[in-house]
Scaffold this motif. Structure first.
Motif, mmCIF file in Angstrom:
data_model
loop_
_atom_site.group_PDB
_atom_site.id
_atom_site.type_symbol
_atom_site.label_atom_id
_atom_site.label_comp_id
_atom_site.label_asym_id
_atom_site.label_seq_id
_atom_site.Cartn_x
_atom_site.Cartn_y
_atom_site.Cartn_z
ATOM 1 N N LEU A 138 -5.866 13.252 4.316
ATOM 2 C CA LEU A 138 -7.086 12.369 4.002
ATOM 3 C C LEU A 138 -6.624 11.426 2.839
ATOM 4 O O LEU A 138 -6.934 10.350 2.973
ATOM 5 N N LEU A 139 -5.794 11.699 1.807
ATOM 6 C CA LEU A 139 -5.550 10.712 0.763
ATOM 7 C C LEU A 139 -4.335 9.725 1.251
ATOM 8 O O LEU A 139 -4.405 8.638 0.762
ATOM 9 N N ILE A 140 -3.484 10.164 2.070
ATOM 10 C CA ILE A 140 -2.401 9.274 2.622
ATOM 11 C C ILE A 140 -3.617 8.107 3.669
ATOM 12 O O ILE A 140 -3.397 6.968 3.406
ATOM 13 N N VAL A 141 -4.272 8.620 4.400
ATOM 14 C CA VAL A 141 -4.894 7.871 5.203
ATOM 15 C C VAL A 141 -5.823 6.974 4.622
ATOM 16 O O VAL A 141 -5.989 5.756 4.397
ATOM 17 N N GLY A 142 -6.682 7.588 3.606
ATOM 18 C CA GLY A 142 -7.720 6.973 3.007
ATOM 19 C C GLY A 142 -7.121 5.830 1.963
ATOM 20 O O GLY A 142 -7.626 4.720 1.895
ATOM 21 N N GLY A 143 -5.893 6.111 1.636
ATOM 22 C CA GLY A 143 -5.398 5.159 0.468
ATOM 23 C C GLY A 143 -4.490 3.923 1.305
ATOM 24 O O GLY A 143 -4.123 2.805 0.719
ATOM 25 N N ASN A 144 -4.049 4.323 2.775
ATOM 26 C CA ASN A 144 -3.078 3.457 3.266
ATOM 27 C C ASN A 144 -3.820 2.508 4.021
ATOM 28 O O ASN A 144 -3.762 1.189 3.985
ATOM 29 N N ASP A 145 -4.165 2.993 5.037
ATOM 30 C CA ASP A 145 -5.055 1.834 6.206
ATOM 31 C C ASP A 145 -5.917 1.187 5.953
ATOM 32 O O ASP A 145 -5.758 -0.121 6.389
ATOM 33 N N THR A 146 -6.869 1.715 5.031
ATOM 34 C CA THR A 146 -7.963 0.867 4.639
ATOM 35 C C THR A 146 -7.392 -0.317 3.494
ATOM 36 O O THR A 146 -7.740 -1.459 3.931
ATOM 37 N N THR A 152 0.786 -1.061 0.098
ATOM 38 C CA THR A 152 0.033 0.048 -0.093
ATOM 39 C C THR A 152 0.894 1.374 -0.017
ATOM 40 O O THR A 152 0.435 2.360 -0.657
ATOM 41 N N THR A 153 1.913 1.264 0.695
ATOM 42 C CA THR A 153 2.949 2.317 0.714
ATOM 43 C C THR A 153 3.384 2.583 -0.661
ATOM 44 O O THR A 153 3.571 3.768 -1.142
ATOM 45 N N GLN A 154 3.978 1.381 -1.423
ATOM 46 C CA GLN A 154 4.342 1.663 -2.675
ATOM 47 C C GLN A 154 3.363 2.385 -3.896
ATOM 48 O O GLN A 154 3.752 3.028 -4.326
ATOM 49 N N MET A 155 1.952 1.949 -3.456
ATOM 50 C CA MET A 155 0.884 2.462 -4.102
ATOM 51 C C MET A 155 0.943 3.787 -4.160
ATOM 52 O O MET A 155 0.655 4.679 -5.002
ATOM 53 N N LEU A 156 0.790 4.227 -2.747
ATOM 54 C CA LEU A 156 0.823 5.745 -2.508
ATOM 55 C C LEU A 156 1.776 6.462 -3.228
ATOM 56 O O LEU A 156 1.725 7.610 -3.559
ATOM 57 N N ALA A 157 2.813 5.881 -3.083
ATOM 58 C CA ALA A 157 4.271 6.822 -3.256
ATOM 59 C C ALA A 157 4.107 6.849 -4.960
ATOM 60 O O ALA A 157 4.376 7.940 -5.678
ATOM 61 N N VAL A 158 3.452 5.763 -5.640
ATOM 62 C CA VAL A 158 3.231 6.084 -7.108
ATOM 63 C C VAL A 158 2.199 7.285 -7.393
ATOM 64 O O VAL A 158 2.298 8.190 -8.181
ATOM 65 N N LEU A 159 1.105 6.999 -6.504
ATOM 66 C CA LEU A 159 0.129 8.109 -6.663
ATOM 67 C C LEU A 159 0.462 9.599 -6.523
ATOM 68 O O LEU A 159 0.060 10.579 -7.211
ATOM 69 N N PHE A 160 1.399 9.744 -5.624
ATOM 70 C CA PHE A 160 1.788 10.934 -5.339
ATOM 71 C C PHE A 160 3.223 11.338 -5.931
ATOM 72 O O PHE A 160 3.584 12.375 -5.724
ATOM 73 N N ASP A 161 3.652 10.357 -6.569
ATOM 74 C CA ASP A 161 4.741 10.413 -7.262
ATOM 75 C C ASP A 161 5.996 11.132 -5.939
ATOM 76 O O ASP A 161 6.664 11.927 -6.407
ATOM 77 N N PHE A 162 5.975 10.361 -5.012
ATOM 78 C CA PHE A 162 6.668 10.636 -3.866
ATOM 79 C C PHE A 162 7.894 10.047 -4.138
ATOM 80 O O PHE A 162 8.409 8.830 -4.411
ATOM 81 N N PRO A 163 9.079 10.866 -3.303
ATOM 82 C CA PRO A 163 10.647 9.972 -3.496
ATOM 83 C C PRO A 163 10.336 8.694 -2.946
ATOM 84 O O PRO A 163 10.225 8.406 -1.855
ATOM 85 N N TRP A 164 10.866 7.627 -3.677
ATOM 86 C CA TRP A 164 10.933 6.286 -3.697
ATOM 87 C C TRP A 164 11.531 5.900 -2.259
ATOM 88 O O TRP A 164 10.892 5.156 -1.153
ATOM 89 N N GLU A 165 12.725 6.351 -1.790
ATOM 90 C CA GLU A 165 13.409 5.903 -0.684
ATOM 91 C C GLU A 165 12.902 6.272 0.427
ATOM 92 O O GLU A 165 13.118 5.801 1.742
ATOM 93 N N ASP A 166 11.962 7.327 0.592
ATOM 94 C CA ASP A 166 11.382 7.940 1.798
ATOM 95 C C ASP A 166 10.066 7.400 1.850
ATOM 96 O O ASP A 166 9.235 7.689 2.813
ATOM 97 N N ARG A 167 9.908 6.272 1.170
ATOM 98 C CA ARG A 167 8.119 5.960 0.959
ATOM 99 C C ARG A 167 7.691 5.496 2.486
ATOM 100 O O ARG A 167 6.286 5.880 2.523
ATOM 101 N N LYS A 174 7.862 6.790 5.142
ATOM 102 C CA LYS A 174 7.334 8.075 5.837
ATOM 103 C C LYS A 174 5.857 8.162 5.699
ATOM 104 O O LYS A 174 5.108 8.490 6.457
ATOM 105 N N LEU A 175 5.494 7.871 4.494
ATOM 106 C CA LEU A 175 4.122 7.961 4.323
ATOM 107 C C LEU A 175 3.202 6.969 5.356
ATOM 108 O O LEU A 175 2.073 7.322 5.831
ATOM 109 N N THR A 176 3.778 5.667 5.595
ATOM 110 C CA THR A 176 3.200 4.862 6.373
ATOM 111 C C THR A 176 3.114 5.483 7.709
ATOM 112 O O THR A 176 2.009 5.668 8.301
ATOM 113 N N ARG A 177 4.208 5.962 8.266
ATOM 114 C CA ARG A 177 4.202 6.618 9.481
ATOM 115 C C ARG A 177 3.121 7.423 9.692
ATOM 116 O O ARG A 177 2.623 7.831 10.808
#
Ligand code: HEM
Length: 421
Positions: free
Chosen positions: A256-264, A164-179, A181-184
């Motif tokens: 909202l988008l991080i929690v919406g797409g992550n925890d669930t 799920t973290t990888q999916m979010l990193a793709v959605l946000f185009d978030f720096p891969w090595e820091d992904r 952080k999205l989980t945290r």
């Protein structure tokens, strides 16, 4: 203690209390009932005897519980009386300190809600999802190929969180090595501070969320300087309804988008493996006929109900099913209860991967706030199970799951598993 795993006798005693406790003492939002997975009989009794129930005292203050499927749909669609507004406390049973409230479109009412929702909606169209699917499949395959064989590991950490973290990193185009952080940040956004929580105090929680805001502000500035792209941040940075958001609104929508797409999605991935391990005959059926994934995915989303509730606040006095709800009252719609309501769902306590109408469930909510990411969630679950079924004959759950201490996010913290060598 939140960390302990109780004996079967203790859990039976907790469940039995639901029969003897007077209804006026019911507090179904107590996170302890969710950590111990003992809340079910409380909702069964409420649906039968007091479907719109008032709890006077709880760690979250007084609140109404709406527990029947059709009643929940009625509250969800009555926006003129039941508000999602963050200025009134937002969408969870726990009120957020007024100074710390951040706006996001999940906690907005019409008409502002629609304009901001429209900005991110293109992310979730079938065409855009088809493009994402290739990426999600490749990453799922890599993750599964790297799993250990013949030794115990934690499915939540190695698979559910990672994917799920990888999916979010793709959605946000978030720096891969820091992904991670999205989980945290997602965990921090929903945690209840305390001695056994992820952070001890609300101040610590806010410090981490401020770090999240600073990180995303940097990315936001980069996106504004670039031509529009198809990631979520770029869409918000360039969208007419969102580009002038203030800092609170910006952070609110991000969380909202991080929690919406992550925890669930994470918790449905964990819950799906647990459900199959508890129902081996359904696991066999799925292995023999992978086409059943079409109905398995929505069934498992119903079964898990990864968000146990959403909350509204009454804008005026309103009589509902003979109860007098007062202006300002907190009204909690328990999806987890509606999803076990036999008046709406046949044999709701059975896990049936080839149900006739598997999409009859409330896990995504209902009405104008119905989950905007639901197709993506279903897609991701489908892909991961397609890839699992290709690779592994069986994955064994080899220990007790550890559940989250929350009556909002209904999920698993740990799930020990083993794949045959
Ligand atoms: C809204 C559940 C996956 C983003 C909602 C709501 C629920 C929900 C119950 C309704 C809120 C309300 O009525 O107040 C779920 C479940 C998921 C899931 C069970 C997975 C199994 C996702 C994903 C994303 C996402 C993957 C995006 C990456 C959102 C957003 C909203 C929302 C942005 C707000 C919609 C609005 O207010 O108009 N979700 N969600 N969700 N979800 Fe999901």
């Amino acid at each position: 203690m939140h960390g302990t795993i109780e004996s079967a006798a203790t859990l039976d005693a907790l469940r039995a209390r639901a029969t003897s406790l007077p209804l006026e003492q019911f507090d179904p939002g107590d996170p302890e009932l969710f950590r111990t997975d003992t809340f079910w009989p409380y909702f069964d009794r409420l649906r039968r005897e007091d479907p719109v129930h008032y709890c006077k005292n709880s760690m979250f203050g007084p609140y109404w519980s709406v527990t029947r499927y059709n009643d929940i749909m009625e509250i969800e669609t009555n926006h003129s009386v039941f508000s999602s507004a963050s200025s009134l406390g937002g969408i969870t049973i726990r009120d957020i300190d007024p100074d710390l409230r951040r706006e996001s479109f999940i906690s907005m009412d019409p008409p502002r809600h629609a304009a901001q929702r429209k900005t991110v909606a293109p992310m979730f169209t079938p065409t855009h999802l088809d493009n994402l699917a290739l990426n999600i499949r490749k990453r799922s395959a890599e993750c599964l190929d790297n799993l250990p064989r013949g030794e115990m590991f934690d499915w939540v950490d190695r698979v559910s969180i990672e994917l799920t973290t990888q999916m979010l990193a793709v959605l946000f185009d978030f720096p891969w090595e820091d992904r991670r952080k999205l989980t945290r940040w997602s965990d921090i956004a929903t945690t209840i501070p305390g001695p056994d929580g992820l952070v001890a105090t609300e101040d610590e929680r806010q410090a981490e969320l401020t770090e999240c805001a600073a990180y995303f502000s940097r990315l936001w500035k980069e996106r504004i300087a670039q031509p529009p792209k198809s990631d979520l941040l770029s869409m918000m940075a360039h969208g007419t309804a969102t580009r002038d958001m203030d800092a609170k609104n910006f952070l609110g929508n991000l969380i909202l988008l991080i929690v919406g797409g992550n925890d669930t999605t994470r918790n449905t991935m964990s819950g799906s493996l647990l459900a199959l391990s508890q129902h081996p005959e359904q696991y066999r059926k799925l292995r023999q006929n992978p086409d059943l994934l079409d109905s398995f995915v929505p069934e498992v989303i119903r079964w898990q109900t990864p968000l146990a509730h959403m909350r509204r606040t009454a804008l005026s006095d309103f009589e509902f099913r003979g109860k007098q709800i007062k202006k300002g009252d907190k009204v909690v719609m328990w999806y987890v209860s509606g999803n076990r309501d036999e008046a709406a769902i046949e044999k709701p306590y059975d896990f049936i991967i080839d149900r006739a109408r598997p999409r009859t469930h409330l896990s995504f909510g209902f009405g104008i706030h119905r989950c905007v990411g639901l197709r993506l969630a279903e897609l991701q679950l489908r892909i991961i199970w397609e890839e699992i079924l290709k690779r592994f004959d069986h994955i064994d759950v080899v220990g007790e799951p550890k559940r989250v201490y929350s009556s909002f996010v209904k999920g698993l913290e740990e799930l020990p598993v083993k794949i045959a060598a």
